[in-house]
Design a protein around this motif. Structure first.
Motif, PDB file in Angstrom:
ATOM      1  N   ASP A   1       0.838  -1.141  -0.042  1.00 25.04           N
ATOM      2  CA  ASP A   1      -0.013  -0.044   0.010  1.00 25.04           C
ATOM      3  C   ASP A   1       0.829   1.334   0.154  1.00 25.04           C
ATOM      4  O   ASP A   1       1.791   1.336   0.681  1.00 25.04           O
ATOM      5  N   GLU A   2       0.344   2.240  -0.681  1.00 27.11           N
ATOM      6  CA  GLU A   2       1.047   3.455  -0.592  1.00 27.11           C
ATOM      7  C   GLU A   2       0.194   4.567   0.262  1.00 27.11           C
ATOM      8  O   GLU A   2      -0.899   4.569   0.077  1.00 27.11           O
ATOM      9  N   TYR A   3       0.928   5.044   1.304  1.00 31.10           N
ATOM     10  CA  TYR A   3       0.252   5.991   2.067  1.00 31.10           C
ATOM     11  C   TYR A   3       1.188   6.953   2.898  1.00 31.10           C
ATOM     12  O   TYR A   3       2.544   6.564   2.668  1.00 31.10           O
ATOM     13  N   ASP A   4       1.010   7.792   3.368  1.00 28.97           N
ATOM     14  CA  ASP A   4       1.817   8.979   4.048  1.00 28.97           C
ATOM     15  C   ASP A   4       1.663   9.251   5.345  1.00 28.97           C
ATOM     16  O   ASP A   4       0.535   9.190   5.900  1.00 28.97           O
ATOM     17  N   LEU A   5       2.779   9.277   6.066  1.00 31.00           N
ATOM     18  CA  LEU A   5       2.436   9.764   7.555  1.00 31.00           C
ATOM     19  C   LEU A   5       3.461  11.051   8.068  1.00 31.00           C
ATOM     20  O   LEU A   5       3.914  11.213   8.948  1.00 31.00           O
ATOM     21  N   THR A   6       3.587  11.858   7.108  1.00 31.25           N
ATOM     22  CA  THR A   6       4.373  13.164   7.279  1.00 31.25           C
ATOM     23  C   THR A   6       3.432  13.983   8.022  1.00 31.25           C
ATOM     24  O   THR A   6       4.190  14.884   8.891  1.00 31.25           O
ATOM     25  N   ASP A   7       2.108  14.034   8.214  1.00 31.36           N
ATOM     26  CA  ASP A   7       1.410  14.481   9.029  1.00 31.36           C
ATOM     27  C   ASP A   7       1.565  14.075  10.591  1.00 31.36           C
ATOM     28  O   ASP A   7       1.325  12.949  10.613  1.00 31.36           O
TER      29      ASP A   7
ATOM     30  N   GLY B   1       6.159  -1.067   7.436  1.00 30.41           N
ATOM     31  CA  GLY B   1       4.567  -0.513   7.633  1.00 30.41           C
ATOM     32  C   GLY B   1       4.709   0.815   8.004  1.00 30.41           C
ATOM     33  O   GLY B   1       5.588   1.615   7.762  1.00 30.41           O
ATOM     34  N   PRO B   2       3.546   1.334   8.935  1.00 30.67           N
ATOM     35  CA  PRO B   2       3.578   2.976   9.154  1.00 30.67           C
ATOM     36  C   PRO B   2       4.984   3.460   9.837  1.00 30.67           C
ATOM     37  O   PRO B   2       5.104   4.515   9.652  1.00 30.67           O
ATOM     38  N   LEU B   3       5.424   2.610  10.805  1.00 28.23           N
ATOM     39  CA  LEU B   3       6.574   3.103  11.295  1.00 28.23           C
ATOM     40  C   LEU B   3       7.874   3.166  10.462  1.00 28.23           C
ATOM     41  O   LEU B   3       8.554   4.112  10.840  1.00 28.23           O
TER      42      LEU B   3
ATOM     43  N   GLY C   1     -12.237   7.824  18.442  1.00 29.07           N
ATOM     44  CA  GLY C   1     -10.897   8.056  17.764  1.00 29.07           C
ATOM     45  C   GLY C   1     -10.906   7.783  16.401  1.00 29.07           C
ATOM     46  O   GLY C   1     -12.046   7.371  15.762  1.00 29.07           O
ATOM     47  N   ASP C   2      -9.932   7.787  15.609  1.00 28.29           N
ATOM     48  CA  ASP C   2      -9.818   7.515  14.312  1.00 28.29           C
ATOM     49  C   ASP C   2      -8.960   6.629  13.881  1.00 28.29           C
ATOM     50  O   ASP C   2      -7.701   6.702  14.533  1.00 28.29           O
ATOM     51  N   LEU C   3      -8.778   5.729  13.006  1.00 24.87           N
ATOM     52  CA  LEU C   3      -8.002   4.662  12.599  1.00 24.87           C
ATOM     53  C   LEU C   3      -8.001   4.302  11.202  1.00 24.87           C
ATOM     54  O   LEU C   3      -9.033   4.523  10.338  1.00 24.87           O
ATOM     55  N   ASP C   4      -6.862   4.207  10.776  1.00 20.00           N
ATOM     56  CA  ASP C   4      -6.567   3.686   9.237  1.00 20.00           C
ATOM     57  C   ASP C   4      -5.680   2.666   9.323  1.00 20.00           C
ATOM     58  O   ASP C   4      -4.785   2.336   9.423  1.00 20.00           O
ATOM     59  N   LEU C   5      -6.521   1.712   8.658  1.00 23.43           N
ATOM     60  CA  LEU C   5      -5.812   0.260   8.549  1.00 23.43           C
ATOM     61  C   LEU C   5      -5.279  -0.062   7.128  1.00 23.43           C
ATOM     62  O   LEU C   5      -5.790   0.409   6.185  1.00 23.43           O
ATOM     63  N   VAL C   6      -3.879  -0.508   7.079  1.00 22.63           N
ATOM     64  CA  VAL C   6      -3.124  -0.540   5.912  1.00 22.63           C
ATOM     65  C   VAL C   6      -2.564  -1.968   5.887  1.00 22.63           C
ATOM     66  O   VAL C   6      -2.811  -2.924   6.776  1.00 22.63           O
ATOM     67  N   GLY C   7      -2.167  -2.355   4.518  1.00 20.66           N
ATOM     68  CA  GLY C   7      -1.763  -3.680   4.322  1.00 20.66           C
ATOM     69  C   GLY C   7      -0.792  -4.196   5.434  1.00 20.66           C
ATOM     70  O   GLY C   7       0.218  -3.627   5.791  1.00 20.66           O
ATOM     71  N   ASN C   8      -0.622  -5.397   5.813  1.00 17.57           N
ATOM     72  CA  ASN C   8       0.393  -6.005   6.485  1.00 17.57           C
ATOM     73  C   ASN C   8       1.529  -6.488   5.557  1.00 17.57           C
ATOM     74  O   ASN C   8       1.534  -7.080   4.621  1.00 17.57           O
ATOM     75  N   GLU C   9       2.852  -5.824   5.859  1.00 13.32           N
ATOM     76  CA  GLU C   9       4.092  -5.949   5.126  1.00 13.32           C
ATOM     77  C   GLU C   9       4.910  -6.864   5.779  1.00 13.32           C
ATOM     78  O   GLU C   9       5.928  -7.082   5.248  1.00 13.32           O
ATOM     79  N   LEU C  10       4.403  -7.567   6.849  1.00 16.67           N
ATOM     80  CA  LEU C  10       5.350  -8.484   7.345  1.00 16.67           C
ATOM     81  C   LEU C  10       5.321  -9.709   6.723  1.00 16.67           C
ATOM     82  O   LEU C  10       5.442 -10.932   7.447  1.00 16.67           O
TER      83      LEU C  10
END
Length: 523
Positions: free
Chosen positions: A12-18, A35-37, A133-142
């Motif tokens: 998945d493509e996603y951004d965590l600069t915010d 992943g996100p980290l 709260g808010d949650l964004d689930l993304v693909g598991n890259e492990l």
């Protein structure tokens, strides 16, 4: 080392600069580059929730809980040392932990990889929503493959749920152990070369055991005091940090890989490790990425003369093939797979699985290995413990619960395909026959029978190995389901012979005796 990420399919493509999009690192996602980290800027806020409620639901192995909680706390400390702002919440439930997190950071959106366990993503989304709260689930890259890539391939593949077809596809797509469009050496699968029995004077290569530091020791003591656990509280020796996990991988490749292939299926009463990798706990926690293991094995094969192809291919088959395969089978076959019971097995798990008290050397020895370390290798799991339980007629769901609780590398997505389907032939989603065997298999592939109180060459009468009578009894009581299986025709010819000469009656009597012995604690 190659960047750890799925290599079959596109992540998945996603951004965590915010800064308000915050990685939520689960306890089985402990890899700093994935992943996100892996996408978050250095110094970002990170959410980790150490929930305790799951650990009270069943008697988990002491080493398993120590492993999970120690690895999480080490990862927390390592991230903080690297400059991350880690919000580490300890709570009884994930809901309580999420409520605490969003009270502190109400404007955040947590970004988390999907857990492979069934409906976990939906449950986490519901919990986050419930606390506002808010949650964004993304693909598991492990993993080495993405869900989308498998689904696209499987849509047009009649044998998608046959491991061999899947494994060849993964090899082609990843290029691992490939040459000129085909498999290195000309054969895809060298399983037939993984069944040697080591000579009596063979010495297993040394096992890597990381030093247990103060944090891990403190977690071990806390687990013993806090939870109702099973298994030894001593001898914990599993990697709990990324550094130790990488060291364990290096050690396996350097010291154990050459011997792994030929003796992969062999068992020894005094050696639960043999030459196995012992990396599955670290991989299933995310401390190691499976692609890191695959590339290390392939590099060793290509650069060293002492690594035979059957060792390299056998290890690759586990990381790139089987682990990926059961992940995809699990998500497609759930929720039905968890309760599947095509043979109608309804007996309770024998007490010996919990107390180890049996004169059957293979069963007692394997349970003792699990008790001591939370581990026994895959042939002990399949051809001793699952084999005996399936012959006995144990409910697959109860057997699955036992494996889930007692093994340090066990999670529901791992055990359910391996135990319910492969071990107990519960569904038929991919197993083409029951993996059951008499004492002959155990005698051929191990040294258990030599000092056992039971005779592997006898089927009936006092002292006859229980596996033999149970094997024929299993075939008889499941005849309506199994006789038509094209892989079972030969063995049912033997059932017919035993029925005609009256031997089955003696077998039924022996099984009745065995069940009485088990009830009395004398098996």
């Amino acid at each position: 080392m190659t960047q750890p990420r799925p290599v079959v399919g596109t992540p998945d493509e996603y951004d965590l600069t915010d800064p308000n999009r915050v990685p939520w690192v689960l306890g089985t996602h402990l890899h700093p580059e994935v992943g996100p980290l892996g996408r978050a800027p250095p110094g970002s806020r990170v959410c980790m929730i150490e929930a305790h409620g799951f650990a009270r639901r069943k008697p988990f192995h002491h080493h398993k809980l120590t492993l999970v909680f120690a690895a999480m706390r080490h990862f927390r400390d390592e991230l903080r040392a690297a400059g991350y702002e880690v919000e580490y919440v300890r709570a009884e439930t994930f809901r309580e932990g999420l409520a605490t997190y969003f009270e502190r950071h109400p404007d955040d959106t947590l970004v988390a990889m999907r857990s492979p366990s069934h409906r976990s993503g939906g449950r986490f989304a519901d919990l986050v929503d419930a606390v506002g709260g808010d949650l964004d689930l993304v693909g598991n890259e492990l993993f080495c493959s993405t869900r989308a890539a498998f689904d696209e391939w499987a849509d047009g593949e009649t044998d998608a749920f046959r491991h061999e077809s899947f494994y060849r596809w993964m090899r082609r797509e990843s290029g691992v152990l490939m040459a000129d469009g085909g498999p290195v050496g000309g054969e895809w699968n060298l399983d037939a070369d993984n069944r040697a029995v080591p000579p009596d004077d063979w010495e297993a290569p040394p096992v890597y055991e990381p030093e247990r530091d103060d944090l891990t020791a403190a977690v071990s003591e806390w687990v013993a005091a806090e939870f109702d656990t099973w298994g030894s509280t001593d001898g914990f020796a599993w990697p709990v940090t990324r550094e130790d996990a990488l060291a364990a991988l290096d050690h396996f490749v350097a010291e154990r890989l050459p011997e792994f292939g030929p003796y992969q299926d062999a068992m020894r009463a005094d050696d639960p490790a043999m030459a196995h990798a012992l990396l599955s706990p670290a991989v299933n926690l995310g401390l190691l990425h499976p692609w890191e293991a695959v590339t290390a094995v392939e590099d060793a094969y290509e650069s060293r003369a002492d690594v035979p192809l059957n060792s390299a291919e056998g290890a690759v088959r586990q990381f790139l093939g089987w682990r990926e395969f059961v992940r995809h089978v699990y998500r497609h076959a759930m929720p039905d797979l968890a309760e599947a019971n095509r043979l109608g097995a309804d007996r309770a798990l024998p007490d010996a699985f919990w107390n180890g008290e049996t004169d059957m050397a293979c069963v007692g020895g394997s349970v003792a290995d699990v008790y001591e370390r939370g581990y026994a290798h895959h042939i002990q799991r399949l051809m001793v413990l699952s084999n005996f339980a399936t012959l006995w007629g144990v409910d697959p769901a109860e057997l699955n619960e036992w494996f889930h609780a007692t093994y340090v590398d066990a999670y529901h997505w791992v055990t359910t395909p391996n135990v319910v389907e492969m071990g107990a032939y519960g569904s038929g989603v991919f197993a083409t026959k029951p993996y059951v065997a008499s004492a002959n298999y155990v005698d051929r592939m191990s040294d258990y029978c030599g000092d056992c109180a039971y005779d592997p060459d006898r089927t009936t009468g006092k002292g006859a190995c229980p596996l033999n009578a149970l094997y024929w009894d299993f075939l008889d009581r499941n005849e309506d389901e199994l006789r038509s299986n094209h892989r079972m025709g030969f063995v049912y010819g033997h059932v017919d012979d035993k029925r005609e000469d009256g031997e089955l009656d003696e077998i039924f009597q022996r099984v009745s005796e065995l069940r009485s012995m088990e009830r009395d604690g004398d098996l």
